[in-house]
Design a protein around this motif. Sequence first.
Motif, PDB file in Angstrom:
ATOM      1  N   ASP A 263      14.477 -36.899  -8.921  1.00  0.00           N
ATOM      2  CA  ASP A 263      14.197 -36.474  -9.986  1.00  0.00           C
ATOM      3  C   ASP A 263      13.244 -36.976 -10.303  1.00  0.00           C
ATOM      4  O   ASP A 263      12.251 -36.008 -10.575  1.00  0.00           O
ATOM      5  N   LYS A 264      13.214 -38.066 -10.146  1.00  0.00           N
ATOM      6  CA  LYS A 264      11.284 -38.481 -10.001  1.00  0.00           C
ATOM      7  C   LYS A 264      10.382 -38.094  -9.144  1.00  0.00           C
ATOM      8  O   LYS A 264       8.556 -37.822  -9.548  1.00  0.00           O
ATOM      9  N   LEU A 265      10.435 -37.012  -7.973  1.00  0.00           N
ATOM     10  CA  LEU A 265       9.543 -36.679  -6.912  1.00  0.00           C
ATOM     11  C   LEU A 265       9.201 -34.846  -7.673  1.00  0.00           C
ATOM     12  O   LEU A 265       8.210 -34.083  -7.992  1.00  0.00           O
ATOM     13  N   GLY A 266      10.108 -34.305  -9.131  1.00  0.00           N
ATOM     14  CA  GLY A 266       9.235 -33.395  -9.938  1.00  0.00           C
ATOM     15  C   GLY A 266       9.832 -32.556  -9.348  1.00  0.00           C
ATOM     16  O   GLY A 266       8.967 -31.183  -9.712  1.00  0.00           O
ATOM     17  N   ILE A 267      11.316 -31.851  -8.910  1.00  0.00           N
ATOM     18  CA  ILE A 267      11.692 -31.217  -8.181  1.00  0.00           C
ATOM     19  C   ILE A 267      12.227 -30.209  -8.948  1.00  0.00           C
ATOM     20  O   ILE A 267      12.373 -29.871 -10.029  1.00  0.00           O
ATOM     21  N   ALA A 268      12.192 -28.627  -8.479  1.00  0.00           N
ATOM     22  CA  ALA A 268      12.650 -27.408  -9.653  1.00  0.00           C
ATOM     23  C   ALA A 268      14.092 -27.833  -9.826  1.00  0.00           C
ATOM     24  O   ALA A 268      14.177 -27.464 -11.072  1.00  0.00           O
ATOM     25  N   TYR A 269      14.967 -28.491  -9.560  1.00  0.00           N
ATOM     26  CA  TYR A 269      16.228 -27.864  -9.403  1.00  0.00           C
ATOM     27  C   TYR A 269      17.319 -28.548  -8.943  1.00  0.00           C
ATOM     28  O   TYR A 269      17.024 -28.883  -7.679  1.00  0.00           O
ATOM     29  N   PHE A 270      18.805 -28.599  -9.690  1.00  0.00           N
ATOM     30  CA  PHE A 270      19.972 -29.341  -8.690  1.00  0.00           C
ATOM     31  C   PHE A 270      20.683 -28.770  -8.942  1.00  0.00           C
ATOM     32  O   PHE A 270      21.011 -27.955  -9.911  1.00  0.00           O
TER      33      PHE A 270
END
Length: 384
Positions: A263-270
Amino acid sequence: MVPAAVAPLFQPVKLGPLHLRNRVFMSALTRNRAVPTNIPNNIMLEYYQQRAGSAGLIISEGILITPQGTEWPHAPGIWSTEQVSAWRKITDVVHKEGSLIFAQIWHLGRVSHPDAPEQKAAGVPVYAPSAISARGGKFRFLPGVPGYVTPTAIDDPSTLLDLFEKAAINAKEAGFDGVELHGANGYLIHQFLDSTSNKRTDSWGGSVANRSKFGLLVLERLIKVFGKDRVGIKLSPTGGYNDMGMPLEETIETFSYFISEADKLGIAYFDLVRYVEAMDAVIEGKKRGIPHDVVEIYAPLIKHAKVFSNGGFSAEEAAAAVKDGKIEGVFFGMGWIGHPDFAKRLEHGKPLDNQLDFTTLYGKYYVSEDEQRQGYIDYPAAQY
């Protein structure tokens, strides 16, 4: 008028720079129709076109990033120019129908087989984090119906990162709107995370941080190509499938760390896949999975990305979860297989009355084009 019980699913949602028209998403669905050369064909194009008419977001079936001996024959790949060109036709038609599509990129790791045609063509062993075979599994298209083999431990896992990056480059060239990393169901990313399949004593195994390293580095490579707001990941912390599953306390510790760091990488979704008993494996007379509430436990850790879920949702349950703010969208699988207009049926209160034909679910291994259509593009849409 949209039925009240499902109305929350038909609120648009923003995913990074993308605007999704609804929250009824199509999950990645292996269908075995890339006959016979791992190249998407016109039958597959029609399949995606049918479903793009109402889906908010489509995740492609798992796309192999390199030739691998999968137990799913005729799975499509994305390593060649021919494959990229074929996928481009599909993404173009999906966009024309008003939907968006992410490529799910897939490496099988230890659940490949050395005797499968793709693995022979690759000329490399079956690789995995450690030389530990998965239990269960059958390669029904190979003589004698063999099970999994003991893989070769990857000497330097960093050498595989280029495969994922190249797959992302090819997916971008093919017109996909983003990529979803297949981190679920006991495939390579999952194998690194799980201490039962990863017994390495170097910097790629042992601690939670070390076991998380490979998946996080892959995500960084995908972000390098697509940007962080066009990358998602699918995770199945409850395990089971393909002989995965740590004790509950270790499972929660491992996935909590990995999800927080991703999440710290800033991805769009899980995409958090719930426990589904039908997807669990029975090993030595016992269920292999580790049931727990993945949304309740892991969603609070996600501060930047969208939280989507998957696994056995009814439309009404999905809408309630969205309304309550637990998740922001839901991936459906079986509903989309039997109903090319699945989301439109929900929106207009039409029944889901097509009977799923399980005998044609994954097609047949070496058959005609007409037979490949059966149970794939011949399910009718409703009348509106």
